[in-house]
Design a protein around this motif. Sequence first.
Motif, PDB file in Angstrom:
ATOM      1  N   TRP A 199      -1.329   6.288  -6.576  1.00 28.70           N
ATOM      2  CA  TRP A 199      -2.576   5.184  -6.219  1.00 28.70           C
ATOM      3  C   TRP A 199      -2.988   5.051  -4.893  1.00 28.70           C
ATOM      4  O   TRP A 199      -2.472   5.043  -3.803  1.00 28.70           O
ATOM      5  CB  TRP A 199      -2.225   4.000  -6.788  1.00 28.70           C
ATOM      6  CG  TRP A 199      -1.791   3.699  -8.343  1.00 28.70           C
ATOM      7  CD1 TRP A 199      -0.591   3.885  -8.719  1.00 28.70           C
ATOM      8  CD2 TRP A 199      -2.668   3.894  -9.460  1.00 28.70           C
ATOM      9  NE1 TRP A 199      -0.647   3.673 -10.014  1.00 28.70           N
ATOM     10  CE2 TRP A 199      -1.855   3.785 -10.383  1.00 28.70           C
ATOM     11  CE3 TRP A 199      -3.967   3.723  -9.331  1.00 28.70           C
ATOM     12  CZ2 TRP A 199      -2.378   3.572 -11.574  1.00 28.70           C
ATOM     13  CZ3 TRP A 199      -4.617   3.564 -10.598  1.00 28.70           C
ATOM     14  CH2 TRP A 199      -3.709   3.615 -11.867  1.00 28.70           C
ATOM     15  N   ARG A 200      -4.302   5.185  -4.632  1.00 33.14           N
ATOM     16  CA  ARG A 200      -4.830   5.030  -3.354  1.00 33.14           C
ATOM     17  C   ARG A 200      -6.093   3.879  -3.621  1.00 33.14           C
ATOM     18  O   ARG A 200      -6.606   3.605  -4.762  1.00 33.14           O
ATOM     19  CB  ARG A 200      -5.607   6.268  -2.869  1.00 33.14           C
ATOM     20  CG  ARG A 200      -7.097   6.710  -3.594  1.00 33.14           C
ATOM     21  CD  ARG A 200      -7.661   7.784  -3.134  1.00 33.14           C
ATOM     22  NE  ARG A 200      -8.751   8.211  -3.948  1.00 33.14           N
ATOM     23  CZ  ARG A 200      -9.974   7.820  -3.993  1.00 33.14           C
ATOM     24  NH1 ARG A 200     -10.263   7.028  -3.050  1.00 33.14           N
ATOM     25  NH2 ARG A 200     -10.704   8.422  -4.696  1.00 33.14           N
ATOM     26  N   VAL A 201      -6.159   3.185  -2.438  1.00 38.17           N
ATOM     27  CA  VAL A 201      -7.268   1.905  -2.584  1.00 38.17           C
ATOM     28  C   VAL A 201      -8.760   2.654  -2.728  1.00 38.17           C
ATOM     29  O   VAL A 201      -9.179   3.470  -1.690  1.00 38.17           O
ATOM     30  CB  VAL A 201      -7.313   1.201  -1.418  1.00 38.17           C
ATOM     31  CG1 VAL A 201      -8.351   0.254  -1.233  1.00 38.17           C
ATOM     32  CG2 VAL A 201      -5.970   0.469  -1.504  1.00 38.17           C
ATOM     33  N   LEU A 221       0.960  -1.168  -0.238  1.00 44.92           N
ATOM     34  CA  LEU A 221      -0.049  -0.127   0.059  1.00 44.92           C
ATOM     35  C   LEU A 221       0.935   1.492   0.200  1.00 44.92           C
ATOM     36  O   LEU A 221       0.596   2.355  -0.717  1.00 44.92           O
ATOM     37  CB  LEU A 221      -0.784   0.188   1.203  1.00 44.92           C
ATOM     38  CG  LEU A 221      -2.027  -0.953   1.322  1.00 44.92           C
ATOM     39  CD1 LEU A 221      -2.731  -1.011   2.643  1.00 44.92           C
ATOM     40  CD2 LEU A 221      -3.125  -0.551   0.049  1.00 44.92           C
ATOM     41  N   THR A 240     -11.898  -2.875  -1.924  1.00 44.97           N
ATOM     42  CA  THR A 240     -11.360  -4.285  -1.880  1.00 44.97           C
ATOM     43  C   THR A 240     -12.610  -5.040  -1.880  1.00 44.97           C
ATOM     44  O   THR A 240     -13.668  -4.896  -1.230  1.00 44.97           O
ATOM     45  CB  THR A 240     -10.548  -4.616  -0.410  1.00 44.97           C
ATOM     46  OG1 THR A 240     -11.532  -4.224   0.538  1.00 44.97           O
ATOM     47  CG2 THR A 240      -9.376  -3.767  -0.723  1.00 44.97           C
ATOM     48  N   TRP A 244      -8.167  -5.952  -5.382  1.00 49.03           N
ATOM     49  CA  TRP A 244      -8.097  -4.554  -4.911  1.00 49.03           C
ATOM     50  C   TRP A 244      -8.132  -3.611  -5.926  1.00 49.03           C
ATOM     51  O   TRP A 244      -7.297  -3.934  -7.026  1.00 49.03           O
ATOM     52  CB  TRP A 244      -6.601  -4.254  -4.221  1.00 49.03           C
ATOM     53  CG  TRP A 244      -6.513  -5.142  -2.909  1.00 49.03           C
ATOM     54  CD1 TRP A 244      -6.873  -6.387  -2.530  1.00 49.03           C
ATOM     55  CD2 TRP A 244      -5.978  -4.366  -1.746  1.00 49.03           C
ATOM     56  NE1 TRP A 244      -6.464  -6.776  -1.230  1.00 49.03           N
ATOM     57  CE2 TRP A 244      -6.084  -5.724  -0.636  1.00 49.03           C
ATOM     58  CE3 TRP A 244      -5.384  -3.414  -1.259  1.00 49.03           C
ATOM     59  CZ2 TRP A 244      -5.473  -5.607   0.474  1.00 49.03           C
ATOM     60  CZ3 TRP A 244      -5.154  -3.140   0.041  1.00 49.03           C
ATOM     61  CH2 TRP A 244      -4.956  -4.374   0.950  1.00 49.03           C
ATOM     62  N   TYR A 245      -9.012  -2.475  -5.870  1.00 52.23           N
ATOM     63  CA  TYR A 245      -9.064  -1.658  -7.100  1.00 52.23           C
ATOM     64  C   TYR A 245      -8.298  -0.236  -6.575  1.00 52.23           C
ATOM     65  O   TYR A 245      -8.763   0.129  -5.680  1.00 52.23           O
ATOM     66  CB  TYR A 245     -10.355  -1.655  -7.521  1.00 52.23           C
ATOM     67  CG  TYR A 245     -10.749  -2.777  -8.176  1.00 52.23           C
ATOM     68  CD1 TYR A 245     -10.785  -2.821  -9.330  1.00 52.23           C
ATOM     69  CD2 TYR A 245     -11.479  -3.858  -7.359  1.00 52.23           C
ATOM     70  CE1 TYR A 245     -11.227  -4.439 -10.271  1.00 52.23           C
ATOM     71  CE2 TYR A 245     -12.001  -4.933  -8.208  1.00 52.23           C
ATOM     72  CZ  TYR A 245     -11.740  -5.223  -9.369  1.00 52.23           C
ATOM     73  OH  TYR A 245     -11.972  -6.410 -10.172  1.00 52.23           O
ATOM     74  N   PHE A 246      -7.523   0.121  -7.140  1.00 50.15           N
ATOM     75  CA  PHE A 246      -6.659   1.555  -7.015  1.00 50.15           C
ATOM     76  C   PHE A 246      -7.207   2.509  -7.856  1.00 50.15           C
ATOM     77  O   PHE A 246      -7.576   2.233  -9.231  1.00 50.15           O
ATOM     78  CB  PHE A 246      -5.216   1.339  -6.953  1.00 50.15           C
ATOM     79  CG  PHE A 246      -4.499   0.400  -5.993  1.00 50.15           C
ATOM     80  CD1 PHE A 246      -4.161   1.062  -4.902  1.00 50.15           C
ATOM     81  CD2 PHE A 246      -4.687  -0.864  -6.053  1.00 50.15           C
ATOM     82  CE1 PHE A 246      -3.414   0.175  -3.964  1.00 50.15           C
ATOM     83  CE2 PHE A 246      -4.186  -1.756  -5.164  1.00 50.15           C
ATOM     84  CZ  PHE A 246      -3.538  -1.292  -3.862  1.00 50.15           C
TER      85      PHE A 246
END
Length: 268
Positions: A231-233, A223, A236, A252-254
């Motif tokens: 990139w940020r999450v 992370l 999930t 996980w999608y960023f």
Amino acid sequence: MAGDIPKHSAPGSSQYATLSFHKTDTVRLLCFPDDIKSNVESLIASVWPPGIQSTGPCGEAYEFEFKLKGKPWGYFGTQDAVGAIRLLRDILALLYDQSWELVTSAICSRRYTAKDTLIFRKNSPSSSALPVQQVEWLGLATAFYDKIRIVYEAKNVGRPGLEADHDHLGIVIMNLKKMLESLDYFEKGDWSHDSFEFKLKGRPWRSRGEDSVKMRLMVLRLLETMESMGWRVYATILQRTGTDEDRMMDTWYFVRTRPSGDEVTSRS
């Protein structure tokens, strides 16, 4: 009759809606307006190569179902699994563009085959918590007991006309490799099904005891590394069917704000 939805609960102008995954091949939309249903159908047809088998209302008229060809949410099938990451990534992008903000993902069933239900809130343009900048998307998934897969293209289908940084995937791969090497997890990396796949030493997704501490430390470092590149999450999501002996893990999608001009894409 038991189970009937009371008339006063009809969604009408509801600001909340859900996207959910069923069986190995079905997507359902609950309480989304007709234009979103139409846009999602067009996107699925363009992004999911096997195509759509059938569409239509499911149960009450408030829920709409897309039954896909193939098994995007199945337990087996690497090619379908990678395609499903692209599909869901682009659906998230489409809803994001239309000011539908993801509130949370939730398991709403105790069945071992259950997958997440995604709950969205509609924001008005004046009150939207979503940034107005153009953004792009990346999917990251664990696979088997020892793999990490990155799904990112130079063009995001969910955002027509938005060209991503062609060199950025190489930067992501390089920085994640350095992180994995620093923890003695990196074994090798290669392309697989139009995505990049890291093979890790050991079986981190099956680890116990002290090994599980090292695995969670890797998640934190992952992370941090993604954040260093902007990139940020965003979400999930448990989107694939498991078995009574083997649970699937989250994908996980960023999201990141698309750099403009000569902005540096890596701060590492």
